[in-house]
Design a protein around this motif. Sequence first.
Motif, PDB file in Angstrom:
ATOM      1  N   LYS A   9       0.827  -1.202   0.000  1.00  0.00           N
ATOM      2  CA  LYS A   9       0.000   0.000   0.000  1.00  0.00           C
ATOM      3  C   LYS A   9       0.865   1.258   0.000  1.00  0.00           C
ATOM      4  O   LYS A   9       1.734   1.434   0.855  1.00  0.00           O
ATOM      5  CB  LYS A   9      -0.924   0.007   1.216  1.00  0.00           C
ATOM      6  N   GLY A  10       0.625   2.129  -0.998  1.00  0.00           N
ATOM      7  CA  GLY A  10       1.326   3.397  -1.079  1.00  0.00           C
ATOM      8  C   GLY A  10       2.756   3.310  -1.560  1.00  0.00           C
ATOM      9  O   GLY A  10       3.501   4.290  -1.454  1.00  0.00           O
ATOM     10  N   GLU A  11       3.169   2.159  -2.096  1.00  0.00           N
ATOM     11  CA  GLU A  11       4.548   1.995  -2.545  1.00  0.00           C
ATOM     12  C   GLU A  11       4.598   1.483  -3.976  1.00  0.00           C
ATOM     13  O   GLU A  11       3.612   0.966  -4.509  1.00  0.00           O
ATOM     14  CB  GLU A  11       5.294   1.008  -1.634  1.00  0.00           C
ATOM     15  N   LYS A  12       5.766   1.625  -4.598  1.00  0.00           N
ATOM     16  CA  LYS A  12       5.972   1.076  -5.931  1.00  0.00           C
ATOM     17  C   LYS A  12       6.023  -0.451  -5.867  1.00  0.00           C
ATOM     18  O   LYS A  12       6.381  -1.038  -4.852  1.00  0.00           O
ATOM     19  CB  LYS A  12       7.265   1.616  -6.537  1.00  0.00           C
ATOM     20  N   SER A  13       5.690  -1.081  -6.975  1.00  0.00           N
ATOM     21  CA  SER A  13       5.702  -2.531  -7.038  1.00  0.00           C
ATOM     22  C   SER A  13       7.135  -3.065  -7.049  1.00  0.00           C
ATOM     23  O   SER A  13       8.056  -2.419  -7.546  1.00  0.00           O
ATOM     24  CB  SER A  13       4.970  -3.026  -8.290  1.00  0.00           C
ATOM     25  N   LEU A  14       7.298  -4.236  -6.474  1.00  0.00           N
ATOM     26  CA  LEU A  14       8.564  -4.975  -6.555  1.00  0.00           C
ATOM     27  C   LEU A  14       8.364  -6.099  -7.557  1.00  0.00           C
ATOM     28  O   LEU A  14       7.438  -6.894  -7.435  1.00  0.00           O
ATOM     29  CB  LEU A  14       8.928  -5.551  -5.184  1.00  0.00           C
ATOM     30  N   ARG A  15       9.237  -6.177  -8.549  1.00  0.00           N
ATOM     31  CA  ARG A  15       9.075  -7.140  -9.630  1.00  0.00           C
ATOM     32  C   ARG A  15      10.252  -8.118  -9.651  1.00  0.00           C
ATOM     33  O   ARG A  15      11.417  -7.704  -9.566  1.00  0.00           O
ATOM     34  CB  ARG A  15       8.980  -6.408 -10.972  1.00  0.00           C
ATOM     35  N   PHE A  16       9.934  -9.392  -9.753  1.00  0.00           N
ATOM     36  CA  PHE A  16      10.947 -10.441  -9.834  1.00  0.00           C
ATOM     37  C   PHE A  16      10.646 -11.324 -11.042  1.00  0.00           C
ATOM     38  O   PHE A  16       9.533 -11.835 -11.176  1.00  0.00           O
ATOM     39  CB  PHE A  16      10.942 -11.307  -8.570  1.00  0.00           C
ATOM     40  N   GLU A  17      11.632 -11.493 -11.897  1.00  0.00           N
ATOM     41  CA  GLU A  17      11.482 -12.369 -13.048  1.00  0.00           C
ATOM     42  C   GLU A  17      12.355 -13.613 -12.836  1.00  0.00           C
ATOM     43  O   GLU A  17      13.532 -13.505 -12.480  1.00  0.00           O
ATOM     44  CB  GLU A  17      11.897 -11.662 -14.343  1.00  0.00           C
ATOM     45  N   VAL A  18      11.765 -14.776 -13.071  1.00  0.00           N
ATOM     46  CA  VAL A  18      12.476 -16.037 -12.876  1.00  0.00           C
ATOM     47  C   VAL A  18      12.347 -16.867 -14.144  1.00  0.00           C
ATOM     48  O   VAL A  18      11.236 -17.200 -14.573  1.00  0.00           O
ATOM     49  CB  VAL A  18      11.907 -16.832 -11.681  1.00  0.00           C
ATOM     50  N   ASN A  19      13.483 -17.186 -14.734  1.00  0.00           N
ATOM     51  CA  ASN A  19      13.495 -18.079 -15.892  1.00  0.00           C
ATOM     52  C   ASN A  19      13.610 -19.508 -15.371  1.00  0.00           C
ATOM     53  O   ASN A  19      14.628 -19.887 -14.804  1.00  0.00           O
ATOM     54  CB  ASN A  19      14.670 -17.745 -16.813  1.00  0.00           C
ATOM     55  N   GLU A  20      12.566 -20.292 -15.547  1.00  0.00           N
ATOM     56  CA  GLU A  20      12.533 -21.626 -14.959  1.00  0.00           C
ATOM     57  C   GLU A  20      13.476 -22.617 -15.626  1.00  0.00           C
ATOM     58  O   GLU A  20      13.577 -23.781 -15.212  1.00  0.00           O
ATOM     59  CB  GLU A  20      11.105 -22.186 -14.952  1.00  0.00           C
ATOM     60  N   THR A  21      14.201 -22.162 -16.649  1.00  0.00           N
ATOM     61  CA  THR A  21      15.186 -23.035 -17.313  1.00  0.00           C
ATOM     62  C   THR A  21      16.622 -22.653 -16.943  1.00  0.00           C
ATOM     63  O   THR A  21      17.569 -23.261 -17.446  1.00  0.00           O
ATOM     64  CB  THR A  21      15.036 -22.971 -18.842  1.00  0.00           C
ATOM     65  N   GLU A  22      16.800 -21.651 -16.062  1.00  0.00           N
ATOM     66  CA  GLU A  22      18.136 -21.188 -15.712  1.00  0.00           C
ATOM     67  C   GLU A  22      18.389 -21.273 -14.214  1.00  0.00           C
ATOM     68  O   GLU A  22      17.457 -21.216 -13.408  1.00  0.00           O
ATOM     69  CB  GLU A  22      18.335 -19.739 -16.182  1.00  0.00           C
ATOM     70  N   SER A  23      19.654 -21.392 -13.840  1.00  0.00           N
ATOM     71  CA  SER A  23      20.029 -21.418 -12.438  1.00  0.00           C
ATOM     72  C   SER A  23      19.835 -20.041 -11.810  1.00  0.00           C
ATOM     73  O   SER A  23      20.075 -19.009 -12.440  1.00  0.00           O
ATOM     74  CB  SER A  23      21.497 -21.840 -12.294  1.00  0.00           C
ATOM     75  N   THR A  24      19.411 -20.036 -10.551  1.00  0.00           N
ATOM     76  CA  THR A  24      19.257 -18.787  -9.805  1.00  0.00           C
ATOM     77  C   THR A  24      20.456 -18.522  -8.899  1.00  0.00           C
ATOM     78  O   THR A  24      20.411 -17.611  -8.073  1.00  0.00           O
ATOM     79  CB  THR A  24      17.980 -18.835  -8.950  1.00  0.00           C
ATOM     80  N   SER A  25      21.520 -19.323  -9.037  1.00  0.00           N
ATOM     81  CA  SER A  25      22.656 -19.173  -8.118  1.00  0.00           C
ATOM     82  C   SER A  25      23.985 -19.009  -8.850  1.00  0.00           C
ATOM     83  O   SER A  25      25.017 -19.483  -8.391  1.00  0.00           O
ATOM     84  CB  SER A  25      22.718 -20.377  -7.166  1.00  0.00           C
ATOM     85  N   ILE A  26      23.951 -18.320  -9.980  1.00  0.00           N
ATOM     86  CA  ILE A  26      25.185 -18.071 -10.734  1.00  0.00           C
ATOM     87  C   ILE A  26      25.953 -16.924 -10.071  1.00  0.00           C
ATOM     88  O   ILE A  26      25.401 -15.851  -9.832  1.00  0.00           O
ATOM     89  CB  ILE A  26      24.876 -17.722 -12.196  1.00  0.00           C
ATOM     90  N   GLU A  27      27.209 -17.163  -9.764  1.00  0.00           N
ATOM     91  CA  GLU A  27      28.018 -16.149  -9.096  1.00  0.00           C
ATOM     92  C   GLU A  27      28.493 -15.085 -10.077  1.00  0.00           C
ATOM     93  O   GLU A  27      28.775 -15.370 -11.246  1.00  0.00           O
ATOM     94  CB  GLU A  27      29.225 -16.800  -8.427  1.00  0.00           C
ATOM     95  N   SER A  28      28.586 -13.853  -9.579  1.00  0.00           N
ATOM     96  CA  SER A  28      29.163 -12.757 -10.346  1.00  0.00           C
ATOM     97  C   SER A  28      30.570 -12.499  -9.823  1.00  0.00           C
ATOM     98  O   SER A  28      30.744 -12.208  -8.627  1.00  0.00           O
ATOM     99  CB  SER A  28      28.305 -11.491 -10.198  1.00  0.00           C
ATOM    100  N   PRO A  29      31.582 -12.589 -10.672  1.00  0.00           N
ATOM    101  CA  PRO A  29      32.970 -12.491 -10.188  1.00  0.00           C
ATOM    102  C   PRO A  29      33.320 -11.151  -9.561  1.00  0.00           C
ATOM    103  O   PRO A  29      34.213 -11.073  -8.712  1.00  0.00           O
ATOM    104  CB  PRO A  29      33.799 -12.731 -11.458  1.00  0.00           C
ATOM    105  N   ASP A  30      32.632 -10.086  -9.951  1.00  0.00           N
ATOM    106  CA  ASP A  30      32.972  -8.752  -9.453  1.00  0.00           C
ATOM    107  C   ASP A  30      32.087  -8.289  -8.303  1.00  0.00           C
ATOM    108  O   ASP A  30      32.275  -7.199  -7.766  1.00  0.00           O
ATOM    109  CB  ASP A  30      32.877  -7.731 -10.591  1.00  0.00           C
ATOM    110  N   GLN A  31      31.113  -9.096  -7.906  1.00  0.00           N
ATOM    111  CA  GLN A  31      30.157  -8.671  -6.885  1.00  0.00           C
ATOM    112  C   GLN A  31      30.692  -8.940  -5.478  1.00  0.00           C
ATOM    113  O   GLN A  31      31.158 -10.049  -5.188  1.00  0.00           O
ATOM    114  CB  GLN A  31      28.824  -9.421  -7.074  1.00  0.00           C
ATOM    115  N   PRO A  32      30.630  -7.931  -4.583  1.00  0.00           N
ATOM    116  CA  PRO A  32      31.042  -8.167  -3.191  1.00  0.00           C
ATOM    117  C   PRO A  32      30.167  -9.244  -2.553  1.00  0.00           C
ATOM    118  O   PRO A  32      28.979  -9.357  -2.864  1.00  0.00           O
ATOM    119  CB  PRO A  32      30.824  -6.803  -2.526  1.00  0.00           C
TER     120      PRO A  32
END
Length: 225
Positions: A9-32
């Motif tokens: 209520k009173g806030e912008k929407s939070l949107r999450f997209e999930v590709n069910e054919t891809e891993s959700t735990s791929i590491e990013s080498p430059d991310q802290p």
Amino acid sequence: MITYNFTFKGEKSLRFEVNETESTSIESPDQPIDEWLKLENGKCDGCEIPKGDRKTCPAALSIQPILSKFTDKTSHEIVKVTVEINDFEIHASMPAQNAVRSLMGLRLALSDCHIMKMLRPMASFHVPFGGIDHSHFRFVGMYLTGQYLRRDRGHCSNGNLSGLRDFINSLHNVNTKLSKRIALGTEKDTTNNSLVILDTLTSILKMDIDASLIRLKPYFKTYLE
């Protein structure tokens, strides 16, 4: 593609997209890497990831985007949710913990955790906001289908439910460890409570599979005549 839109209520929407054919735990080498994400900080007993193969816990990394968006929310705050799956939409209004539970379960099943990824068939046929009996039906159906396909390929298989009990016990252990990690990475309780709900479903199934099958038996009346 599966899309979750959360509107408070009173806030912008939070949107999450999930590709069910891809891993959700791929590491990013430059991310802290936050402390709660590091693989060696609370690694599960029996984890099959060799030391040095990756830096983060795949299950934890899969739900990190959820934690980053929900740290200022409380578990019982009401949210409107729209889930888009292929050519249909599901609209609901519920406590945040129930809504997040559904998205969290989907992303965990698509992670590279060797326990969680056994749930990928359920992610491929994702149904948001399922109740306990619905989840029991899907768990048992997924397990028995997998065992049939293993047997058909000549692999060792288990036609009874003892293997399912073992799997759910392993799932419970992973959820317990993950819950401790989440406690280090969130200020309020939405995401942690969502994991508790998710684990509650598997714990109930673990405790009394036979009772759950008895409750489902009336739906199979034509099979039993």
